[in-house]
Design a protein around this motif. Structure first.
Motif, short mmCIF file in Angstrom:
data_model
loop_
_atom_site.label_atom_id
_atom_site.label_comp_id
_atom_site.label_asym_id
_atom_site.label_seq_id
_atom_site.Cartn_x
_atom_site.Cartn_y
_atom_site.Cartn_z
N ILE A 8 -2.59 4.11 15.77
CA ILE A 8 -2.67 4.88 17.01
C ILE A 8 -1.30 5.01 17.66
O ILE A 8 -0.91 6.08 18.12
CB ILE A 8 -3.70 4.26 17.97
CG1 ILE A 8 -5.11 4.46 17.41
CG2 ILE A 8 -3.60 4.87 19.36
CD1 ILE A 8 -6.19 3.74 18.16
N ILE A 9 -0.55 3.93 17.69
CA ILE A 9 0.79 3.96 18.28
C ILE A 9 1.71 4.91 17.51
O ILE A 9 2.45 5.70 18.10
CB ILE A 9 1.40 2.54 18.33
CG1 ILE A 9 0.62 1.65 19.28
CG2 ILE A 9 2.87 2.58 18.72
CD1 ILE A 9 0.63 2.12 20.72
N LEU A 13 3.54 8.43 18.88
CA LEU A 13 4.97 8.67 18.78
C LEU A 13 5.29 10.01 18.13
O LEU A 13 6.21 10.70 18.53
CB LEU A 13 5.64 7.54 18.01
CG LEU A 13 5.67 6.17 18.70
CD1 LEU A 13 6.25 5.13 17.76
CD2 LEU A 13 6.47 6.24 19.98
N PHE A 14 4.52 10.38 17.11
CA PHE A 14 4.79 11.63 16.41
C PHE A 14 4.22 12.85 17.12
O PHE A 14 4.55 13.98 16.75
CB PHE A 14 4.28 11.56 14.97
CG PHE A 14 5.20 10.79 14.07
CD1 PHE A 14 6.41 11.33 13.67
CD2 PHE A 14 4.86 9.52 13.64
CE1 PHE A 14 7.26 10.62 12.85
CE2 PHE A 14 5.70 8.81 12.82
CZ PHE A 14 6.91 9.36 12.43
N LEU A 15 3.38 12.68 18.11
CA LEU A 15 2.88 13.83 18.86
C LEU A 15 4.01 14.54 19.60
O LEU A 15 3.96 15.75 19.80
CB LEU A 15 1.80 13.40 19.86
CG LEU A 15 0.42 13.14 19.27
CD1 LEU A 15 -0.52 12.63 20.35
CD2 LEU A 15 -0.14 14.39 18.64
N ASN A 19 5.77 21.02 17.53
CA ASN A 19 6.29 22.18 18.24
C ASN A 19 5.11 23.04 18.69
O ASN A 19 4.55 23.80 17.92
CB ASN A 19 7.22 22.98 17.33
CG ASN A 19 7.90 24.10 18.05
OD1 ASN A 19 7.78 24.22 19.26
ND2 ASN A 19 8.60 24.93 17.31
N ASN A 20 4.73 22.92 19.95
CA ASN A 20 3.59 23.67 20.48
C ASN A 20 4.01 24.86 21.32
O ASN A 20 3.18 25.52 21.91
CB ASN A 20 2.71 22.76 21.35
CG ASN A 20 2.04 21.69 20.52
OD1 ASN A 20 1.79 21.90 19.35
ND2 ASN A 20 1.76 20.56 21.12
#
Length: 55
Positions: A8-9, A13-15, A19-20
């Motif tokens: 989950i951590i 971090l990668f969220l 690129n949204n």
């Protein structure tokens, strides 16, 4: 339980790397690049969608 917490951590971090943002012509002009729109097949829905990018 510990492995789940680590996964989950790492996902959180990668969220931030995703690129949204939508690409606009103005953004490309500011960067000195060419704005290009191409039709791309969306495999989930089976329809073609427009994808904008700066080249």
């Amino acid at each position: 339980m510990r492995n789940l917490f680590i996964v989950i951590i790492i996902n959180i971090l990668f969220l931030g790397c995703m690129n949204n943002q939508e690409v606009t012509q103005e953004d490309c002009k500011k960067q000195g690049k060419v704005f290009k729109v191409e039709k791309v097949l969306n495999f989930r829905t089976g329809t073609y969608e427009d994808r904008a990018s700066c080249i």
